[in-house]
Design a protein around this motif. Structure first.
Motif, PDB file in Angstrom:
ATOM      1  N   GLY A 220       0.812  -1.209   0.000  1.00  0.00           N
ATOM      2  CA  GLY A 220       0.000   0.000   0.000  1.00  0.00           C
ATOM      3  C   GLY A 220       0.847   1.262   0.000  1.00  0.00           C
ATOM      4  N   PHE A 221       1.853   1.312   0.853  1.00  0.00           N
ATOM      5  CA  PHE A 221       2.709   2.490   0.926  1.00  0.00           C
ATOM      6  C   PHE A 221       3.597   2.627  -0.316  1.00  0.00           C
ATOM      7  CE2 PHE A 221       2.039   2.420   5.654  1.00  0.00           C
ATOM      8  CZ  PHE A 221       1.581   3.735   5.763  1.00  0.00           C
ATOM      9  N   ILE A 222       4.164   1.506  -0.774  1.00  0.00           N
ATOM     10  CA  ILE A 222       5.063   1.568  -1.931  1.00  0.00           C
ATOM     11  C   ILE A 222       4.320   1.903  -3.218  1.00  0.00           C
ATOM     12  CG2 ILE A 222       6.511   0.130  -3.445  1.00  0.00           C
ATOM     13  CD1 ILE A 222       7.733  -1.132  -1.034  1.00  0.00           C
ATOM     14  N   SER A 223       3.028   1.603  -3.267  1.00  0.00           N
ATOM     15  CA  SER A 223       2.267   1.851  -4.493  1.00  0.00           C
ATOM     16  C   SER A 223       2.257   3.332  -4.878  1.00  0.00           C
ATOM     17  CB  SER A 223       0.823   1.353  -4.338  1.00  0.00           C
ATOM     18  OG  SER A 223       0.118   2.134  -3.373  1.00  0.00           O
ATOM     19  N   VAL A 224       2.379   4.225  -3.876  1.00  0.00           N
ATOM     20  CA  VAL A 224       2.334   5.662  -4.172  1.00  0.00           C
ATOM     21  C   VAL A 224       3.582   6.128  -4.930  1.00  0.00           C
ATOM     22  CG1 VAL A 224       2.159   7.981  -3.205  1.00  0.00           C
ATOM     23  CG2 VAL A 224       0.794   6.120  -2.247  1.00  0.00           C
ATOM     24  N   PRO A 225       4.798   5.895  -4.409  1.00  0.00           N
ATOM     25  CA  PRO A 225       5.971   6.319  -5.190  1.00  0.00           C
ATOM     26  C   PRO A 225       6.083   5.596  -6.535  1.00  0.00           C
ATOM     27  CG  PRO A 225       6.646   4.999  -3.308  1.00  0.00           C
ATOM     28  CD  PRO A 225       5.215   5.344  -3.098  1.00  0.00           C
ATOM     29  N   VAL A 226       5.698   4.331  -6.579  1.00  0.00           N
ATOM     30  CA  VAL A 226       5.733   3.586  -7.837  1.00  0.00           C
ATOM     31  C   VAL A 226       4.782   4.220  -8.851  1.00  0.00           C
ATOM     32  CG1 VAL A 226       5.184   1.393  -8.946  1.00  0.00           C
ATOM     33  CG2 VAL A 226       6.491   1.403  -6.821  1.00  0.00           C
ATOM     34  N   ALA A 227       3.595   4.623  -8.388  1.00  0.00           N
ATOM     35  CA  ALA A 227       2.610   5.255  -9.285  1.00  0.00           C
ATOM     36  C   ALA A 227       3.138   6.581  -9.828  1.00  0.00           C
ATOM     37  CB  ALA A 227       1.306   5.477  -8.536  1.00  0.00           C
ATOM     38  N   VAL A 228       3.856   7.326  -8.986  1.00  0.00           N
ATOM     39  CA  VAL A 228       4.423   8.593  -9.439  1.00  0.00           C
ATOM     40  C   VAL A 228       5.563   8.351 -10.431  1.00  0.00           C
ATOM     41  CG1 VAL A 228       5.651  10.702  -8.743  1.00  0.00           C
ATOM     42  CG2 VAL A 228       3.782   9.813  -7.338  1.00  0.00           C
ATOM     43  N   MET A 229       6.414   7.379 -10.138  1.00  0.00           N
ATOM     44  CA  MET A 229       7.545   7.068 -11.010  1.00  0.00           C
ATOM     45  C   MET A 229       7.091   6.587 -12.386  1.00  0.00           C
ATOM     46  SD  MET A 229      10.528   5.290  -8.687  1.00  0.00           S
ATOM     47  CE  MET A 229       9.478   4.120  -7.820  1.00  0.00           C
ATOM     48  N   THR A 230       5.996   5.848 -12.422  1.00  0.00           N
ATOM     49  CA  THR A 230       5.515   5.275 -13.688  1.00  0.00           C
ATOM     50  C   THR A 230       4.533   6.190 -14.418  1.00  0.00           C
ATOM     51  OG1 THR A 230       3.782   4.081 -12.477  1.00  0.00           O
ATOM     52  CG2 THR A 230       5.844   2.904 -12.889  1.00  0.00           C
ATOM     53  N   GLY A 231       4.194   7.325 -13.811  1.00  0.00           N
ATOM     54  CA  GLY A 231       3.289   8.263 -14.451  1.00  0.00           C
ATOM     55  C   GLY A 231       1.821   7.976 -14.255  1.00  0.00           C
ATOM     56  N   VAL A 232       1.481   6.945 -13.463  1.00  0.00           N
ATOM     57  CA  VAL A 232       0.079   6.639 -13.186  1.00  0.00           C
ATOM     58  C   VAL A 232      -0.553   7.790 -12.413  1.00  0.00           C
ATOM     59  CG1 VAL A 232      -1.497   5.090 -11.967  1.00  0.00           C
ATOM     60  CG2 VAL A 232       0.467   4.156 -13.220  1.00  0.00           C
ATOM     61  N   VAL A 233       0.228   8.370 -11.509  1.00  0.00           N
ATOM     62  CA  VAL A 233      -0.184   9.558 -10.767  1.00  0.00           C
ATOM     63  C   VAL A 233       0.765  10.671 -11.126  1.00  0.00           C
ATOM     64  CG1 VAL A 233      -0.376  10.601  -8.485  1.00  0.00           C
ATOM     65  CG2 VAL A 233      -1.144   8.253  -8.832  1.00  0.00           C
ATOM     66  N   SER A 234       0.212  11.800 -11.559  1.00  0.00           N
ATOM     67  CA  SER A 234       1.080  12.911 -11.977  1.00  0.00           C
ATOM     68  C   SER A 234       0.367  14.247 -11.757  1.00  0.00           C
ATOM     69  CB  SER A 234       1.447  12.748 -13.446  1.00  0.00           C
ATOM     70  OG  SER A 234       0.303  12.767 -14.259  1.00  0.00           O
TER      71      SER A 234
END
Length: 234
Positions: A220-234
């Motif tokens: 759950g916690f790691i999903s946030v930085p991963v989403a930002v790194m992959t552009g899912v969240v921007s």
């Protein structure tokens, strides 16, 4: 002849609890469960970032207004903060003092090697230090903005994006989250044993629950930085 007066006093129940090994283990267990509850709530709040800046910023604003109008602005948030700091301090001090007692109780090395402990057990101490340092960095980064070059007060969504757009922000966060997972994996089961919840029939369930909690929190916690790194969240 004057009557002699007793000057010695029996220690209070609180002091007796704090001085005993069982008491310190109980304090560690209870404070650890308080922190675990906070971690679960914090993770759920973090996941709101997947619903966009409006949802995430609205959640951050709600944290400061919860309890109104009975409580003033940010009072409830500060109550939570003070309680969490108290839990962290009690947990850390108890862990350190128990560790020192353990060392003094066996100053000589074992003649025969003890059974190899699990990886989570062997990393509890340095994992706790990593988490303590991370808490300080996390506050300076996303709460006060002291170490955040482009920090904007009142814009938590953008602040999170900026933090996880840097390689060092991701490394620090992910290493800390992995330490959290290991700490929860061992700590939850250990707390259950200390508080007398565990027994021969429940141990398997408790260990499974500990592993599940550790996995959910880590992912759950790691999903946030991963989403930002992959552009899912921007």
């Amino acid at each position: 002849m004057a009557l002699a007066t007793r000057t010695d006093r029996r220690p209070s129940m609180t002091r007796t609890l704090w001085d005993s090994t069982v008491g310190k283990k109980t304090i560690m267990a209870v404070s650890g469960l308080i922190m675990l509850g906070y971690l679960v709530a914090h993770m759920v709040g973090n996941l709101k970032i997947f619903f966009g800046p409006g949802e995430f910023d609205g959640y951050a604003h709600w944290l400061r207004t919860m309890g109104e109008p009975i409580l003033h602005y940010e009072w409830a948030l500060w109550i939570v903060r003070v309680g969490l700091v108290a839990a962290v301090v009690l947990h850390g001090v108890s862990a350190y003092q128990l560790s020192r007692r353990d060392i003094k109780a066996r100053p000589a090395k074992y003649v025969h090697k003890r059974p190899r402990a699990s990886y989570a057990t062997r990393t509890m101490r340095w994992g706790g230090i990593i988490l303590a340092l991370f808490i300080v960095w996390h506050i300076l980064d996303l709460t006060t903005g002291t170490v955040h070059p482009s920090f904007e007060a009142g814009h938590p969504y953008q602040n999170v994006i900026d933090t996880f757009s840097t390689w060092y922000g991701n490394v620090i966060y992910i290493v800390a989250v992995l330490a959290v997972g290991l700490h929860v994996q061992h700590g939850f089961w250990s707390a259950a044993q200390t508080l007398g919840v565990g027994n021969a029939t429940r141990d398997r369930i408790l260990k499974t629950l500990a592993n599940l909690l550790a996995a959910v929190l880590t992912l759950g916690f790691i999903s946030v930085p991963v989403a930002v790194m992959t552009g899912v969240v921007s």
